[in-house]
Scaffold this active site. Sequence first.
Site, PDB file in Angstrom:
ATOM      1  N   TYR A   1     -14.557 -82.645 -24.163  1.00 64.21           N
ATOM      2  CA  TYR A   1     -13.352 -82.960 -25.113  1.00 64.21           C
ATOM      3  C   TYR A   1     -11.907 -82.879 -24.169  1.00 64.21           C
ATOM      4  O   TYR A   1     -11.184 -83.667 -24.568  1.00 64.21           O
ATOM      5  CB  TYR A   1     -13.262 -81.611 -25.790  1.00 64.21           C
ATOM      6  CG  TYR A   1     -12.286 -81.332 -27.003  1.00 64.21           C
ATOM      7  CD1 TYR A   1     -12.414 -82.121 -28.224  1.00 64.21           C
ATOM      8  CD2 TYR A   1     -11.013 -80.701 -26.670  1.00 64.21           C
ATOM      9  CE1 TYR A   1     -11.610 -82.120 -29.236  1.00 64.21           C
ATOM     10  CE2 TYR A   1     -10.353 -80.658 -27.740  1.00 64.21           C
ATOM     11  CZ  TYR A   1     -10.325 -81.348 -28.805  1.00 64.21           C
ATOM     12  OH  TYR A   1      -9.211 -81.420 -29.915  1.00 64.21           O
TER      13      TYR A   1
HETATM   14  N1  LIG Z   1      -8.202 -78.155 -35.291  1.00 63.01           N
HETATM   15  C1  LIG Z   1      -7.667 -77.686 -33.914  1.00 63.01           C
HETATM   16  O1  LIG Z   1      -8.027 -76.852 -33.304  1.00 63.01           O
HETATM   17  C2  LIG Z   1      -7.175 -79.139 -33.101  1.00 63.01           C
HETATM   18  C3  LIG Z   1      -6.423 -79.084 -31.996  1.00 63.01           C
HETATM   19  C4  LIG Z   1      -6.207 -79.943 -31.255  1.00 63.01           C
HETATM   20  C5  LIG Z   1      -6.476 -81.182 -31.682  1.00 63.01           C
HETATM   21  N2  LIG Z   1      -7.233 -81.340 -32.971  1.00 63.01           N
HETATM   22  C6  LIG Z   1      -7.720 -82.726 -32.958  1.00 63.01           C
HETATM   23  O2  LIG Z   1      -7.210 -83.001 -34.274  1.00 63.01           O
HETATM   24  C7  LIG Z   1      -8.070 -83.716 -34.956  1.00 63.01           C
HETATM   25  C8  LIG Z   1      -8.434 -83.468 -36.433  1.00 63.01           C
HETATM   26  O3  LIG Z   1      -9.083 -82.282 -36.136  1.00 63.01           O
HETATM   27  P1  LIG Z   1      -9.525 -81.320 -37.361  1.00 63.01           P
HETATM   28  O4  LIG Z   1      -8.990 -80.038 -36.797  1.00 63.01           O
HETATM   29  O5  LIG Z   1      -8.868 -81.779 -38.669  1.00 63.01           O
HETATM   30  O6  LIG Z   1     -11.114 -81.514 -37.444  1.00 63.01           O
HETATM   31  P2  LIG Z   1     -12.050 -81.574 -38.774  1.00 63.01           P
HETATM   32  O7  LIG Z   1     -13.290 -81.609 -38.371  1.00 63.01           O
HETATM   33  O8  LIG Z   1     -11.520 -80.927 -39.873  1.00 63.01           O
HETATM   34  O9  LIG Z   1     -11.603 -83.303 -39.170  1.00 63.01           O
HETATM   35  C9  LIG Z   1     -12.073 -84.238 -38.278  1.00 63.01           C
HETATM   36  C10 LIG Z   1     -12.555 -85.538 -39.368  1.00 63.01           C
HETATM   37  O10 LIG Z   1     -13.152 -86.421 -38.540  1.00 63.01           O
HETATM   38  C11 LIG Z   1     -14.156 -86.899 -38.951  1.00 63.01           C
HETATM   39  N3  LIG Z   1     -14.926 -87.642 -37.880  1.00 63.01           N
HETATM   40  C12 LIG Z   1     -15.689 -87.096 -36.868  1.00 63.01           C
HETATM   41  N4  LIG Z   1     -16.299 -88.152 -36.221  1.00 63.01           N
HETATM   42  C13 LIG Z   1     -16.069 -89.337 -36.649  1.00 63.01           C
HETATM   43  C14 LIG Z   1     -16.264 -90.598 -36.572  1.00 63.01           C
HETATM   44  N5  LIG Z   1     -17.244 -90.850 -35.634  1.00 63.01           N
HETATM   45  N6  LIG Z   1     -15.912 -91.855 -37.219  1.00 63.01           N
HETATM   46  C15 LIG Z   1     -14.932 -91.236 -38.322  1.00 63.01           C
HETATM   47  N7  LIG Z   1     -14.742 -89.884 -38.552  1.00 63.01           N
HETATM   48  C16 LIG Z   1     -15.127 -89.018 -37.954  1.00 63.01           C
HETATM   49  C17 LIG Z   1     -14.992 -85.756 -39.526  1.00 63.01           C
HETATM   50  O11 LIG Z   1     -15.814 -86.340 -40.408  1.00 63.01           O
HETATM   51  C18 LIG Z   1     -13.964 -85.057 -40.339  1.00 63.01           C
HETATM   52  O12 LIG Z   1     -13.465 -85.474 -41.644  1.00 63.01           O
HETATM   53  C19 LIG Z   1      -9.343 -84.307 -33.814  1.00 63.01           C
HETATM   54  O13 LIG Z   1      -9.106 -85.413 -33.249  1.00 63.01           O
HETATM   55  C20 LIG Z   1      -9.079 -82.949 -33.138  1.00 63.01           C
HETATM   56  O14 LIG Z   1      -9.702 -83.207 -31.666  1.00 63.01           O
HETATM   57  C21 LIG Z   1      -7.536 -80.441 -33.418  1.00 63.01           C
END
Ligand SMILES: NC(=O)c1ccc[n+]([C@@H]2O[C@H](COP(=O)([O-])OP(=O)(O)OC[C@H]3O[C@@H](n4cnc5c(N)ncnc54)[C@H](O)[C@@H]3O)[C@@H](O)[C@H]2O)c1
Length: 248
Positions: free
Chosen positions: A155
């Site tokens: 990651y």
């Molecule tokens: N939540 C956190 O703590 C956090 C912190 C830093 C960065 N992020 C980043 O923010 C972004 C969103 O995360 P989130 O917390 O909303 O997560 P989440 O799991 O709620 O949402 C992620 C979405 O991406 C979709 N997804 C996953 N793999 C996929 C693929 N191969 N093709 C298309 N869609 C796909 C999932 O189905 C889901 O709907 C991510 O890139 C994550 O790495 C999140």
Amino acid sequence: MQFDNRFAGRKAIVTGGAAGIGKAVAARIRAEGGSVSLWDADPKALEAARAEMGGAHGRLVDVSDPAQVEAAMAESLAALGGLDVLVCSAGITGPNATVRDYPIEAWQRVIDVNLNGLFYCNRAAVPAMQKTGYGRIVNVASVAGKEGNPNASAYSTSKAGVIGFTKSLGKELAASDIRVNCVTPAAVKTAIFAQMTQQFIDYMLSKIPAGRFGGIDEVTSLICWLASEEASFSTGAVFDISGGRATY
Ligand SMILES: NC(=O)c1ccc[n+]([C@@H]2O[C@H](COP(=O)([O-])OP(=O)(O)OC[C@H]3O[C@@H](n4cnc5c(N)ncnc54)[C@H](O)[C@@H]3O)[C@@H](O)[C@H]2O)c1
């Protein structure tokens, strides 16, 4: 906070738009006058999000498959009538494990979704934006890409890649009005937490000087500013939203 018609007439694609940060961003863009195409790999979540957003356009797409991304881009461009905004929020964490025990297939999947998939989406969006000379791309990286979280090497590496990629593409397009930036949030409580161990979640919280997780709305506000016309003189840049965690 919501602005009146900040995205009036704007056409946006949001990957990972069926859940968490992506869904909140898509809803905010719509509420502020834009039209949105949601891309997601989870069919149930995608249908639910589309219904919540009054039948917004949606496309089932695994961003790690370049052919699916190309097909989805063609369909969304036809449905929206062009493209002004791309927000790449699709992402997975992969398992928490030390490098010596990290499963090779899991490593490859995390890089495929978080980094290669984001490249395919950005690559497909650029020609559509170059048609009008205007565009805003916001890539969702993570503070893990700057600092490197232990037991999350795939990651952290994928998100460091997103940062480098964003800096590169931002400079390539800087002479036009196409802006490419990324955000580096610390932990925000979404469904993605289900992919991590409790020990790892506790570790992430302990690293945030503000003493709390970020709010989805807080991250959404930053992304939407970067996705708007107002963000006109920042490109290839990395925007912190980490409650004081990031030191650069
Ligand atoms: N939540 C956190 O703590 C956090 C912190 C830093 C960065 N992020 C980043 O923010 C972004 C969103 O995360 P989130 O917390 O909303 O997560 P989440 O799991 O709620 O949402 C992620 C979405 O991406 C979709 N997804 C996953 N793999 C996929 C693929 N191969 N093709 C298309 N869609 C796909 C999932 O189905 C889901 O709907 C991510 O890139 C994550 O790495 C999140």
